[in-house]
Design a protein around this motif. Structure first.
Motif: not given
Ligand code: MG
Ligand code: ADP
Length: 231
Positions: A205-206, A218
């Motif tokens: 994410n993302p 991430d």
């Molecule tokens: Mg993130």
């Protein structure tokens, strides 16, 4: 400060997380760990501007909320300033957080941010989640789920059944996203979970998706080590 985890669960560090995802076939943006300000500057020059600096701490789960992410850094002076800023933000917002260093990442070019996640349900067992990232997930909760293992058919349905599918198909001149690539990544995450049952939670994410390919910027993996203590 630390998010509550069941006692025997463990969040992998940033380097282990990146390594596992790459082994699973999920591209991860170039990332290096700096332990001092000057090192952050030299790593930035090696990686090439623009870069992103991020706090690396086992006690910081939501890095942006802690003032721990500075993006779009275009030169050495900005990197030095961001380094000091991140450390002071985190110390102020989360006193006592252990700081392992600052990650220097290549800034991914703009694309459509999506999320691929995995968790466990008491009744159905491990499941996978897909949705648009950013405000789309936080405000609209535009996400979809399937029990693992997912088939190619499941993955194709998942991508198409979110409300934001039109965004993936391209709107207002934005390039249409590489949907087959996203489907493959969903299957790769499913395969990875099947082979690694010690993984209890996973969040990419993302993942920034493009007209061709996508790159994770991430991720977070939580494991439950086996009796032998093997990771
Ligand atoms: Mg993130
Ligand atoms: P957190 O989710 O812990 O707050 P992230 O690492 O996801 O921290 O960073 C926050 C946001 O910054 C991301 O959702 C993304 O929009 C942007 N971002 C982070 N890293 C990069 C990168 N390498 N390239 C481009 N944008 C990034």
């Amino acid at each position: 400060m630390t998010e509550q985890q069941p006692k025997n669960r463990l969040m992998l560090d940033a380097a282990e997380t990146k390594k596992l995802l790459e082994e699973a076939g999920i591209p991860f943006v170039e990332t290096r760990l700096a332990r001092a300000k000057k090192e952050a500057a030299s790593l930035s020059r090696e990686i090439g501007f623009p870069v992103v600096l991020k706090i690396v701490s086992p006690d910081v789960v939501h890095k942006s909320d802690a003032g721990g992410v500075k993006a779009g850094l275009a030169n050495t002076a900005q990197v030095l300033k961001a380094y000091t800023g991140i450390i002071s933000n985190v110390k102020r917002k989360l006193p006592g957080a252990r700081i392992e260093g600052i990650a220097v990442q290549k800034m991914a070019r703009p694309g459509v941010e999506v999320i691929i996640g995995m968790s466990e349900d008491a009744q159905f067992g491990p499941f996978i989640m897909f949705g648009l990232g950013g405000i789309w997930v936080e405000v609209l909760k535009d996400i979809t789920f399937r029990v693992i293992p997912v088939t190619a058919w499941d993955a194709a349905e998942m991508v198409r059944e979110i409300k934001g599918f039109d965004i993936l198909r391209g709107y207002r001149g934005q390039e249409p996203i590489d949907v087959p690539f996203l489907e493959k990544l969903i299957i790769k995450v499913s395969d990875f979970i099947e082979k690694n049952p010690q993984v209890k939670e996973l969040d990419i994410n993302p993942l920034v998706a493009y007209g061709k390919g996508a790159v994770a910027v991430d991720a977070r993996i939580i494991i439950e080590p086996s009796m032998e203590g093997a990771k």
